[in-house]
Design a protein around this motif. Structure first.
Motif, PDB file in Angstrom:
ATOM      1  N   ALA A  80     -69.528 -58.572  39.481  1.00 56.58           N
ATOM      2  CA  ALA A  80     -70.126 -60.491  39.427  1.00 56.58           C
ATOM      3  C   ALA A  80     -71.472 -60.322  38.129  1.00 56.58           C
ATOM      4  CB  ALA A  80     -70.149 -60.892  40.532  1.00 56.58           C
ATOM      5  N   LEU A  81     -72.447 -59.252  38.765  1.00 57.61           N
ATOM      6  CA  LEU A  81     -73.023 -60.163  37.670  1.00 57.61           C
ATOM      7  C   LEU A  81     -72.759 -59.297  35.776  1.00 57.61           C
ATOM      8  CD1 LEU A  81     -76.269 -60.020  36.769  1.00 57.61           C
ATOM      9  CD2 LEU A  81     -76.392 -57.713  36.879  1.00 57.61           C
ATOM     10  N   ALA A  82     -71.880 -58.130  35.536  1.00 57.33           N
ATOM     11  CA  ALA A  82     -71.622 -57.939  34.082  1.00 57.33           C
ATOM     12  C   ALA A  82     -70.256 -59.140  33.871  1.00 57.33           C
ATOM     13  CB  ALA A  82     -70.570 -56.815  34.724  1.00 57.33           C
ATOM     14  N   GLU A  83     -69.836 -59.430  35.031  1.00 58.01           N
ATOM     15  CA  GLU A  83     -69.032 -60.828  34.045  1.00 58.01           C
ATOM     16  C   GLU A  83     -70.013 -61.807  34.053  1.00 58.01           C
ATOM     17  OE1 GLU A  83     -66.140 -63.861  36.967  1.00 58.01           O
ATOM     18  OE2 GLU A  83     -65.986 -62.319  37.566  1.00 58.01           O
ATOM     19  N   ARG A  84     -70.931 -61.899  34.184  1.00 53.10           N
ATOM     20  CA  ARG A  84     -71.862 -63.356  34.102  1.00 53.10           C
ATOM     21  C   ARG A  84     -72.048 -63.025  32.773  1.00 53.10           C
ATOM     22  NH1 ARG A  84     -74.638 -67.210  33.134  1.00 53.10           N
ATOM     23  NH2 ARG A  84     -77.136 -67.802  34.517  1.00 53.10           N
ATOM     24  N   LEU A  85     -72.460 -62.252  32.448  1.00 52.12           N
ATOM     25  CA  LEU A  85     -73.492 -60.910  31.256  1.00 52.12           C
ATOM     26  C   LEU A  85     -72.547 -61.298  30.070  1.00 52.12           C
ATOM     27  CD1 LEU A  85     -76.314 -58.671  32.920  1.00 52.12           C
ATOM     28  CD2 LEU A  85     -76.312 -61.297  31.928  1.00 52.12           C
ATOM     29  N   GLY A  86     -71.203 -60.737  30.699  1.00 50.52           N
ATOM     30  CA  GLY A  86     -69.779 -60.315  29.665  1.00 50.52           C
ATOM     31  C   GLY A  86     -70.396 -58.668  28.988  1.00 50.52           C
ATOM     32  N   TRP A  87     -71.048 -58.580  30.158  1.00 49.53           N
ATOM     33  CA  TRP A  87     -71.597 -56.867  29.781  1.00 49.53           C
ATOM     34  C   TRP A  87     -70.248 -56.189  30.471  1.00 49.53           C
ATOM     35  CZ3 TRP A  87     -77.465 -55.283  30.238  1.00 49.53           C
ATOM     36  CH2 TRP A  87     -77.768 -56.330  29.752  1.00 49.53           C
ATOM     37  N   GLU A  88     -70.411 -54.666  30.077  1.00 46.56           N
ATOM     38  CA  GLU A  88     -69.213 -53.533  30.745  1.00 46.56           C
ATOM     39  C   GLU A  88     -69.704 -52.991  32.199  1.00 46.56           C
ATOM     40  OE1 GLU A  88     -67.990 -48.756  30.209  1.00 46.56           O
ATOM     41  OE2 GLU A  88     -68.162 -50.121  28.544  1.00 46.56           O
ATOM     42  N   PHE A  89     -69.277 -53.370  33.160  1.00 44.01           N
ATOM     43  CA  PHE A  89     -69.721 -52.605  34.767  1.00 44.01           C
ATOM     44  C   PHE A  89     -68.711 -51.122  34.663  1.00 44.01           C
ATOM     45  CE2 PHE A  89     -68.334 -52.194  39.318  1.00 44.01           C
ATOM     46  CZ  PHE A  89     -69.629 -52.078  39.786  1.00 44.01           C
ATOM     47  N   VAL A  90     -70.147 -50.247  35.319  1.00 40.35           N
ATOM     48  CA  VAL A  90     -69.455 -48.961  35.596  1.00 40.35           C
ATOM     49  C   VAL A  90     -70.492 -48.930  37.066  1.00 40.35           C
ATOM     50  CG1 VAL A  90     -70.182 -46.948  35.494  1.00 40.35           C
ATOM     51  CG2 VAL A  90     -70.273 -48.864  33.553  1.00 40.35           C
ATOM     52  N   ASP A  91     -68.964 -48.048  37.864  1.00 47.43           N
ATOM     53  CA  ASP A  91     -69.696 -47.807  39.264  1.00 47.43           C
ATOM     54  C   ASP A  91     -69.471 -46.480  39.515  1.00 47.43           C
ATOM     55  OD1 ASP A  91     -69.634 -47.093  42.411  1.00 47.43           O
ATOM     56  OD2 ASP A  91     -68.731 -48.880  42.077  1.00 47.43           O
ATOM     57  N   LEU A  92     -71.072 -46.292  39.601  1.00 48.40           N
ATOM     58  CA  LEU A  92     -71.219 -44.321  39.315  1.00 48.40           C
ATOM     59  C   LEU A  92     -70.504 -43.814  40.441  1.00 48.40           C
ATOM     60  CD1 LEU A  92     -75.015 -43.459  39.439  1.00 48.40           C
ATOM     61  CD2 LEU A  92     -73.211 -43.839  37.324  1.00 48.40           C
ATOM     62  N   ASP A  93     -70.104 -44.193  42.045  1.00 44.14           N
ATOM     63  CA  ASP A  93     -69.538 -43.475  42.537  1.00 44.14           C
ATOM     64  C   ASP A  93     -67.916 -43.247  42.389  1.00 44.14           C
ATOM     65  OD1 ASP A  93     -70.509 -42.946  44.367  1.00 44.14           O
ATOM     66  OD2 ASP A  93     -71.110 -45.315  45.850  1.00 44.14           O
ATOM     67  N   ARG A  94     -67.289 -44.786  41.443  1.00 45.27           N
ATOM     68  CA  ARG A  94     -66.160 -44.156  41.107  1.00 45.27           C
ATOM     69  C   ARG A  94     -65.972 -43.435  40.228  1.00 45.27           C
ATOM     70  NH1 ARG A  94     -66.234 -47.574  44.424  1.00 45.27           N
ATOM     71  NH2 ARG A  94     -66.362 -45.168  46.081  1.00 45.27           N
ATOM     72  N   ALA A  95     -66.429 -43.395  39.297  1.00 45.41           N
ATOM     73  CA  ALA A  95     -66.797 -42.128  37.643  1.00 45.41           C
ATOM     74  C   ALA A  95     -67.091 -41.247  38.316  1.00 45.41           C
ATOM     75  CB  ALA A  95     -67.748 -42.939  36.938  1.00 45.41           C
ATOM     76  N   ILE A  96     -67.691 -40.587  39.733  1.00 42.49           N
ATOM     77  CA  ILE A  96     -67.315 -39.346  40.012  1.00 42.49           C
ATOM     78  C   ILE A  96     -66.097 -38.798  40.064  1.00 42.49           C
ATOM     79  CG2 ILE A  96     -68.443 -37.993  41.964  1.00 42.49           C
ATOM     80  CD1 ILE A  96     -71.779 -39.829  41.617  1.00 42.49           C
ATOM     81  N   GLU A  97     -65.546 -39.771  40.892  1.00 41.23           N
ATOM     82  CA  GLU A  97     -64.135 -39.894  41.925  1.00 41.23           C
ATOM     83  C   GLU A  97     -63.813 -39.415  40.379  1.00 41.23           C
ATOM     84  OE1 GLU A  97     -63.662 -42.975  44.100  1.00 41.23           O
ATOM     85  OE2 GLU A  97     -63.752 -42.298  45.329  1.00 41.23           O
ATOM     86  N   LYS A  98     -63.763 -40.403  39.308  1.00 45.14           N
ATOM     87  CA  LYS A  98     -62.656 -39.990  38.088  1.00 45.14           C
ATOM     88  C   LYS A  98     -62.763 -38.261  37.518  1.00 45.14           C
ATOM     89  CE  LYS A  98     -60.864 -42.174  34.456  1.00 45.14           C
ATOM     90  NZ  LYS A  98     -60.959 -43.405  32.971  1.00 45.14           N
ATOM     91  N   ARG A  99     -63.843 -38.417  36.873  1.00 46.98           N
ATOM     92  CA  ARG A  99     -64.478 -36.973  36.561  1.00 46.98           C
ATOM     93  C   ARG A  99     -64.008 -35.264  37.972  1.00 46.98           C
ATOM     94  NH1 ARG A  99     -69.713 -38.235  35.973  1.00 46.98           N
ATOM     95  NH2 ARG A  99     -70.007 -36.745  37.470  1.00 46.98           N
ATOM     96  N   VAL A 100     -64.594 -36.012  38.856  1.00 46.09           N
ATOM     97  CA  VAL A 100     -64.004 -34.565  39.332  1.00 46.09           C
ATOM     98  C   VAL A 100     -62.271 -34.490  40.365  1.00 46.09           C
ATOM     99  CG1 VAL A 100     -64.613 -33.581  42.072  1.00 46.09           C
ATOM    100  CG2 VAL A 100     -66.152 -34.787  40.897  1.00 46.09           C
ATOM    101  N   GLY A 101     -61.906 -35.775  40.721  1.00 46.37           N
ATOM    102  CA  GLY A 101     -59.833 -35.903  40.800  1.00 46.37           C
ATOM    103  C   GLY A 101     -60.505 -36.013  41.962  1.00 46.37           C
ATOM    104  N   LEU A 102     -61.406 -36.262  42.966  1.00 49.10           N
ATOM    105  CA  LEU A 102     -61.385 -36.552  44.866  1.00 49.10           C
ATOM    106  C   LEU A 102     -61.467 -37.251  44.874  1.00 49.10           C
ATOM    107  CD1 LEU A 102     -62.005 -32.203  45.246  1.00 49.10           C
ATOM    108  CD2 LEU A 102     -59.847 -33.582  45.796  1.00 49.10           C
ATOM    109  N   SER A 103     -61.516 -38.115  46.023  1.00 50.71           N
ATOM    110  CA  SER A 103     -61.995 -39.139  46.520  1.00 50.71           C
ATOM    111  C   SER A 103     -63.579 -38.457  47.040  1.00 50.71           C
ATOM    112  CB  SER A 103     -61.758 -39.527  47.794  1.00 50.71           C
ATOM    113  OG  SER A 103     -61.644 -39.214  48.704  1.00 50.71           O
ATOM    114  N   ILE A 104     -64.805 -39.438  47.277  1.00 50.66           N
ATOM    115  CA  ILE A 104     -65.612 -39.261  47.260  1.00 50.66           C
ATOM    116  C   ILE A 104     -66.032 -38.445  49.129  1.00 50.66           C
ATOM    117  CG2 ILE A 104     -67.923 -40.161  48.599  1.00 50.66           C
ATOM    118  CD1 ILE A 104     -67.965 -41.866  46.068  1.00 50.66           C
ATOM    119  N   PRO A 105     -65.088 -39.103  49.829  1.00 49.35           N
ATOM    120  CA  PRO A 105     -64.982 -38.546  51.488  1.00 49.35           C
ATOM    121  C   PRO A 105     -64.341 -36.994  51.029  1.00 49.35           C
ATOM    122  CG  PRO A 105     -64.225 -41.122  51.578  1.00 49.35           C
ATOM    123  CD  PRO A 105     -64.656 -40.480  50.456  1.00 49.35           C
ATOM    124  N   GLU A 106     -63.622 -36.626  50.156  1.00 49.55           N
ATOM    125  CA  GLU A 106     -62.966 -35.215  49.787  1.00 49.55           C
ATOM    126  C   GLU A 106     -63.831 -34.301  48.650  1.00 49.55           C
ATOM    127  OE1 GLU A 106     -57.902 -36.470  48.935  1.00 49.55           O
ATOM    128  OE2 GLU A 106     -59.093 -36.825  47.316  1.00 49.55           O
TER     129      GLU A 106
END
Ligand code: ATP
Ligand code: SKM
Ligand code: MG
Length: 181
Positions: free
Chosen positions: A28-54
């Motif tokens: 919501a903050l990123a939307e309000r500011l017009g900035w890019e949003f990054v979720d580090l948990d999702r970024a890690i999952e993408k880089r590793v290719g596994l979910s956090i529980p995995e």
């Protein structure tokens, strides 16, 4: 070595315990500011290719923590981003130094009695399954409080909607005062 000047402190990091609303408020903050949003948990999952529980189950927490630090180091030199961090990012001193060097740190503070039902309702978090009861999770919450409190800004989120929290952050950090909420 990145200089500790206003130019390098460009991001906004949301910190807080699991379930505190870092992802919801961050989007919501990123939307309000017009900035890019990054979720580090999702970024890690993408880089590793596994979910956090995995990652926790197959590689262990140490590897996850290594990836977490890496994900902070990999934030590029582009424009400021709103970054939702993982709940445990404040545990490593190296991470705390990176956070304060790269941006403003905003702690979303909620009491345990509000967080616990959220964690119980949602599930899916390796360190907060409730499998050993909730006391060890509450202790983790208590242990981390002094680190969360090193933030530049602490928002008491109880009773506030995500949008109200966003407005408070924008006002307190003086982000776009000319733009009414
Ligand atoms: N201000 C709020 N008021 C009420 N509910 C909220 C608020 N912020 C978030 N929530 C709800 O709380 C839950 C957790 O939110 P969210 O996933 O954003 O937290 P988080 O800090 O990113 O958690 P984690 O990263 O540990 O999974 C979600 O169901 C979300 O809808
Ligand atoms: O509080 C924690 O230690 C964690 C929080 C989540 O956001 C994830 O980063 C992971 O499940 C660990
Ligand atoms: Mg999240």
């Amino acid at each position: 070595m990145v200089a500790e000047d206003a130019e390098s402190k460009r991001h906004i990091f949301l910190t807080g315990f699991m379930g505190a609303g870092k992802t919801t408020v961050g989007q919501a903050l990123a939307e309000r500011l017009g900035w890019e949003f990054v979720d580090l948990d999702r970024a890690i999952e993408k880089r590793v290719g596994l979910s956090i529980p995995e990652i926790f189950a197959q590689q262990g927490e140490d590897i996850f923590r290594h990836e977490e630090t890496r994900s902070l180091q990999l934030l590029d030199d582009g424009p400021g981003k709103v970054v939702a961090t993982g709940g445990g990012i404040v545990g490593r001193e190296e991470n705390r130094r990176l956070l304060s060097r790269l941006g403003k740190v905003v702690f979303l503070d909620l009491p345990w009695h509000v967080l616990q039902p959220r964690l119980q309702a949602q599930g899916g978090r390796p360190l907060a399954t409730g499998a050993q009861g909730w006391e060890p999770v509450r202790r983790l919450y208590e242990m981390r409080q002094p680190y969360y409190r090193q933030a530049d800004l602490r928002i008491e989120c109880s009773g506030l909607s995500p949008w109200q929290i966003v407005t408070r952050i924008v006002e307190m950090l003086n982000l776009c005062p000319e733009d009414p909420a």
